[in-house]
Scaffold this active site. Structure first.
Site, PDB file in Angstrom:
ATOM      1  N   LYS A   1     -13.213   1.681 -13.889  1.00 23.16           N
ATOM      2  CA  LYS A   1     -13.520   0.311 -13.539  1.00 23.16           C
ATOM      3  C   LYS A   1     -13.951  -0.519 -14.867  1.00 23.16           C
ATOM      4  CE  LYS A   1     -12.890   0.006  -9.270  1.00 23.16           C
ATOM      5  NZ  LYS A   1     -11.630  -0.688  -8.813  1.00 23.16           N
TER       6      LYS A   1
ATOM      7  N   ARG B   1     -22.483   4.928   6.436  1.00 22.66           N
ATOM      8  CA  ARG B   1     -22.694   6.431   6.531  1.00 22.66           C
ATOM      9  C   ARG B   1     -24.074   6.836   7.331  1.00 22.66           C
ATOM     10  NH1 ARG B   1     -21.420  10.680   4.067  1.00 22.66           N
ATOM     11  NH2 ARG B   1     -23.124  11.134   2.667  1.00 22.66           N
TER      12      ARG B   1
ATOM     13  N   TYR C   1     -15.015   7.521 -11.730  1.00 20.13           N
ATOM     14  CA  TYR C   1     -14.512   6.434 -10.848  1.00 20.13           C
ATOM     15  C   TYR C   1     -14.875   5.489 -11.654  1.00 20.13           C
ATOM     16  CZ  TYR C   1     -15.021   2.655  -7.815  1.00 20.13           C
ATOM     17  OH  TYR C   1     -14.995   1.355  -7.297  1.00 20.13           O
ATOM     18  N   HIS C   2     -16.311   5.036 -11.728  1.00 22.07           N
ATOM     19  CA  HIS C   2     -16.821   3.806 -12.487  1.00 22.07           C
ATOM     20  C   HIS C   2     -16.384   3.748 -13.800  1.00 22.07           C
ATOM     21  CE1 HIS C   2     -19.491   4.618  -8.803  1.00 22.07           C
ATOM     22  NE2 HIS C   2     -19.697   3.351  -9.002  1.00 22.07           N
TER      23      HIS C   2
ATOM     24  N   TYR D   1     -30.540  10.800  -1.011  1.00 23.68           N
ATOM     25  CA  TYR D   1     -30.540  11.757  -2.147  1.00 23.68           C
ATOM     26  C   TYR D   1     -31.633  11.433  -3.197  1.00 23.68           C
ATOM     27  CZ  TYR D   1     -25.355  12.111  -1.248  1.00 23.68           C
ATOM     28  OH  TYR D   1     -24.133  12.398  -0.668  1.00 23.68           O
TER      29      TYR D   1
ATOM     30  N   ARG E   1     -26.185  14.348  -7.860  1.00 29.13           N
ATOM     31  CA  ARG E   1     -25.687  13.263  -8.777  1.00 29.13           C
ATOM     32  C   ARG E   1     -26.493  13.298  -9.858  1.00 29.13           C
ATOM     33  NH1 ARG E   1     -23.200   8.155  -5.301  1.00 29.13           N
ATOM     34  NH2 ARG E   1     -21.640   9.361  -3.824  1.00 29.13           N
TER      35      ARG E   1
ATOM     36  N   ASP F   1       0.827  -1.162   0.004  1.00 26.22           N
ATOM     37  CA  ASP F   1      -0.115   0.061  -0.133  1.00 26.22           C
ATOM     38  C   ASP F   1       1.005   1.328  -0.216  1.00 26.22           C
ATOM     39  OD1 ASP F   1      -3.341   0.115   0.696  1.00 26.22           O
ATOM     40  OD2 ASP F   1      -2.021   1.949   1.009  1.00 26.22           O
TER      41      ASP F   1
ATOM     42  N   ASP G   1       4.102   2.509  -4.264  1.00 24.94           N
ATOM     43  CA  ASP G   1       3.413   2.825  -5.258  1.00 24.94           C
ATOM     44  C   ASP G   1       3.124   2.140  -6.237  1.00 24.94           C
ATOM     45  OD1 ASP G   1       1.494   4.110  -6.961  1.00 24.94           O
ATOM     46  OD2 ASP G   1       2.336   6.104  -6.681  1.00 24.94           O
TER      47      ASP G   1
ATOM     48  N   ARG H   1      -4.980   6.413   0.427  1.00 19.05           N
ATOM     49  CA  ARG H   1      -6.238   6.474   1.324  1.00 19.05           C
ATOM     50  C   ARG H   1      -6.076   7.460   2.476  1.00 19.05           C
ATOM     51  NH1 ARG H   1     -11.219   4.262   0.707  1.00 19.05           N
ATOM     52  NH2 ARG H   1     -12.599   4.701   2.545  1.00 19.05           N
TER      53      ARG H   1
ATOM     54  N   THR I   1     -16.860  -2.927 -10.151  1.00 17.41           N
ATOM     55  CA  THR I   1     -17.909  -2.766  -9.432  1.00 17.41           C
ATOM     56  C   THR I   1     -19.135  -2.786 -10.257  1.00 17.41           C
ATOM     57  OG1 THR I   1     -19.000  -0.572  -8.902  1.00 17.41           O
ATOM     58  CG2 THR I   1     -17.000  -0.223 -10.175  1.00 17.41           C
TER      59      THR I   1
HETATM   60  N1  LIG Z   1     -15.704  -0.578  -0.511  1.00 16.96           N
HETATM   61  C1  LIG Z   1     -16.794  -0.797  -1.232  1.00 16.96           C
HETATM   62  O1  LIG Z   1     -17.763  -0.527  -1.010  1.00 16.96           O
HETATM   63  C2  LIG Z   1     -16.218  -1.334  -2.911  1.00 16.96           C
HETATM   64  C3  LIG Z   1     -17.283  -1.453  -3.551  1.00 16.96           C
HETATM   65  C4  LIG Z   1     -17.097  -1.944  -4.934  1.00 16.96           C
HETATM   66  C5  LIG Z   1     -15.754  -1.937  -5.383  1.00 16.96           C
HETATM   67  N2  LIG Z   1     -14.650  -1.833  -4.629  1.00 16.96           N
HETATM   68  C6  LIG Z   1     -13.442  -1.740  -5.244  1.00 16.96           C
HETATM   69  O2  LIG Z   1     -12.659  -2.517  -4.128  1.00 16.96           O
HETATM   70  C7  LIG Z   1     -11.215  -1.886  -3.926  1.00 16.96           C
HETATM   71  C8  LIG Z   1     -10.910  -1.766  -2.598  1.00 16.96           C
HETATM   72  O3  LIG Z   1     -11.869  -0.838  -2.083  1.00 16.96           O
HETATM   73  P1  LIG Z   1     -11.571  -0.107  -0.796  1.00 16.96           P
HETATM   74  O4  LIG Z   1     -13.102   0.034  -0.211  1.00 16.96           O
HETATM   75  O5  LIG Z   1     -10.837  -1.218   0.117  1.00 16.96           O
HETATM   76  O6  LIG Z   1     -11.038   0.934  -0.906  1.00 16.96           O
HETATM   77  P2  LIG Z   1      -9.673   1.652   0.112  1.00 16.96           P
HETATM   78  O7  LIG Z   1      -9.352   3.030  -0.347  1.00 16.96           O
HETATM   79  O8  LIG Z   1      -9.981   1.540   1.567  1.00 16.96           O
HETATM   80  O9  LIG Z   1      -8.493   0.574  -0.435  1.00 16.96           O
HETATM   81  C9  LIG Z   1      -7.575   0.775  -1.210  1.00 16.96           C
HETATM   82  C10 LIG Z   1      -6.217   0.796  -0.884  1.00 16.96           C
HETATM   83  O10 LIG Z   1      -5.352   0.675  -1.989  1.00 16.96           O
HETATM   84  C11 LIG Z   1      -4.246   1.732  -1.997  1.00 16.96           C
HETATM   85  N3  LIG Z   1      -3.868   2.428  -3.246  1.00 16.96           N
HETATM   86  C12 LIG Z   1      -4.395   3.004  -4.176  1.00 16.96           C
HETATM   87  N4  LIG Z   1      -3.743   3.409  -4.975  1.00 16.96           N
HETATM   88  C13 LIG Z   1      -2.714   2.684  -4.895  1.00 16.96           C
HETATM   89  C14 LIG Z   1      -1.255   2.554  -5.421  1.00 16.96           C
HETATM   90  N5  LIG Z   1      -1.106   3.122  -6.608  1.00 16.96           N
HETATM   91  N6  LIG Z   1      -0.296   2.020  -4.991  1.00 16.96           N
HETATM   92  C15 LIG Z   1      -0.439   1.364  -4.015  1.00 16.96           C
HETATM   93  N7  LIG Z   1      -1.433   1.459  -3.004  1.00 16.96           N
HETATM   94  C16 LIG Z   1      -2.660   2.030  -3.576  1.00 16.96           C
HETATM   95  C17 LIG Z   1      -4.894   3.118  -0.935  1.00 16.96           C
HETATM   96  O11 LIG Z   1      -4.033   3.661  -0.206  1.00 16.96           O
HETATM   97  C18 LIG Z   1      -5.986   2.136  -0.149  1.00 16.96           C
HETATM   98  O12 LIG Z   1      -5.236   1.885   1.177  1.00 16.96           O
HETATM   99  C19 LIG Z   1     -11.310  -0.683  -4.968  1.00 16.96           C
HETATM  100  O13 LIG Z   1     -10.568  -1.111  -6.133  1.00 16.96           O
HETATM  101  C20 LIG Z   1     -12.670  -0.445  -5.106  1.00 16.96           C
HETATM  102  O14 LIG Z   1     -12.805   0.263  -6.253  1.00 16.96           O
HETATM  103  C21 LIG Z   1     -15.121  -1.224  -3.206  1.00 16.96           C
END
Ligand SMILES: NC(=O)c1ccc[n+]([C@@H]2O[C@H](COP(=O)([O-])OP(=O)(O)OC[C@H]3O[C@@H](n4cnc5c(N)ncnc54)[C@H](O)[C@@H]3O)[C@@H](O)[C@H]2O)c1
Length: 384
Positions: free
Chosen positions: A188, A244, A184-185, A258, A329, A34, A77, A38, A147
């Site tokens: 994906k 939330r 964002y979407h 919303y 939105r 990581d 990264d 975030r 997603t």
């Molecule tokens: N949480 C949800 O409800 C949800 C729903 C659908 C899809 N997702 C997908 O699941 C995945 C994880 O979501 P989450 O809720 O845990 O988000 P999150 O932000 O808590 O976790 C993502 C992690 O990736 C790290 N990160 C981002 N870019 C990086 C990079 N370039 N190098 C290294 N680390 C990096 C961030 O620091 C973060 O800790 C995401 O791809 C998100 O789009 C999440």
């Protein structure tokens, strides 16, 4: 598969850290990566996790102290290819779980800079993983988090990734039509296209999980110690809707529905996300296959969720109000929604449904952190 090695990208995140513990507990060699994007973005936007979250090295240390199991940590990264490649060389993964993206629709719509960051971070990270697998871990299984938002809200049933079409007397199978409602979407969707291109071209082995919004805070491993809890966001930028609403109910802040609140989505408990990713990893697709699952367990409208939170909140003694506010939105507020989600059930998923007990459990975990709620972060009105 006791020696199976799993590389979890985005391992500090809401889903990444609980996933790391889940696999570690099941005897897998786990490496997490990581770059704290975030955490840093939350500080920048004054929307930090409700529960103070130990850093990744401290969490891994606590995990080892409590379970005797080691989780290897790399901070860096994955958009930096040489860094990612060195981690893949060192960890020699059988499975790579890709969570490491900018995961927020409102963040991607804040301004041009955040939009550009989202495109670069999400697409180059996926591209780098594809190259690193080809170069350093051929045959390794990429499990990618997509997603349900990729599909949008079409007026037809949503199939699991693919659609068979008969047109002018001929038949073909194509990716299900996709129509995102945020940048964002859209990234994906582009991720899925990238993966599909390299699956066809280089014979990669990929599972793309179309996940709905996740809720919850409790997992068997996270409940062992406060330091092991996932990050938990309730703000407009990073929080998901049910998480939330519960914080809003506890704070005495009217639930922010919303528009009309008829927006329907498929939802999933955090515990079930872990099951889905694990089941996908132990049942990999063949090389040259892009397998897509819809990762949800129940469909609710926003009004359904607000009603449930209000009901349970009142039983617990909270005065919970629902406020329909102007929708910031562009999205349909009253629409058809019928996704199919049988693939993961066929692999053995045993869902944890959204019962009053589950909601009560969330209220109870969150309540001790009530003093940390930042009301200004709950609604800012990021508009598009
Ligand atoms: N949480 C949800 O409800 C949800 C729903 C659908 C899809 N997702 C997908 O699941 C995945 C994880 O979501 P989450 O809720 O845990 O988000 P999150 O932000 O808590 O976790 C993502 C992690 O990736 C790290 N990160 C981002 N870019 C990086 C990079 N370039 N190098 C290294 N680390 C990096 C961030 O620091 C973060 O800790 C995401 O791809 C998100 O789009 C999440």
């Amino acid at each position: 598969m006791p020696d199976m090695s799993v590389l979890i990208l985005g391992g500090d995140g809401y889903l990444g850290w609980p996933t790391a513990m889940y696999f570690s507990r099941r005897g897998r060699a786990v490496t997490v990566v990581d770059n704290y994007f975030r955490r840093n973005a939350s500080i920048e936007l004054d929307s930090e996790s409700l529960i103070p979250t130990a850093n990744l090295l401290q969490r891994a240390k606590r995990w080892e102290e409590t379970t005797g199991k080691r989780i290897n940590v790399f901070i860096g990264d994955i958009v930096q290819y040489e860094f990612l490649l060195s981690v893949v060389h060192e960890s020699r993964p059988d499975t790579i779980i890709h969570y490491a993206e900018q995961p927020s629709a409102p963040y991607s719509m804040l301004n041009r800079e955040k939009a550009a960051f989202t495109i670069r971070n999400n697409l180059i990270s996926t591209l780098n993983i594809i190259y690193a697998v080809k170069e350093a871990a051929p045959g390794s299984h990429i499990v990618k988090l997509g997603t349900m938002g990729e599909y949008g809200t079409p007026d037809i049933d949503i199939e699991e990734g693919w659609l068979e079409i008969e047109y002018k007397g001929r038949k073909g199978k194509f990716l299900f039509p996709r129509e995102a409602s945020s940048l964002y979407h859209t990234t994906k969707i582009q991720d899925t296209d990238l993966l599909w291109f390299y699956v066809r071209t280089w014979g990669l082995r990929v599972t793309d999980l179309m996940q709905g919004p996740v809720y919850g805070i409790s997992t068997d491993e996270a409940d062992i110690h406060d330091d092991l809890k996932p990050n938990f966001h309730y703000d407009e930028i990073f929080g998901t809707v049910l998480n939330r609403f519960i914080v809003q109910a506890i704070a005495g802040y009217p639930l922010t529905v919303y528009g009309k609140g008829g927006q329907k989505r498929g939802y999933i408990n955090l515990k079930d996300t872990l099951q889905c990713v694990y089941l996908s990893s132990i049942n990999p697709p063949d090389c040259g296959e892009l397998r897509i699952f819809n990762q949800v367990t129940e469909v609710f409208s926003v009004n359904d969720l607000a009603g449930k939170v209000q009901h349970v909140g009142k039983e617990l003694g909270y005065d919970v109000h629902i406020h329909n506010i102007e929708n910031p939105r562009k999205e349909k507020e009253d629409h058809y929604y019928n996704p199919k989600y049988t693939g993961l059930a066929e692999l053995g998923l045993a869902p944890h449904y959204l019962t009053d007990e589950v909601l009560t459990g969330m209220f109870n975990v969150i309540k001790p952190y009530q003093h940390r709620i930042n009301r200004d972060a709950i609604f800012r009105g990021v508009k598009w």
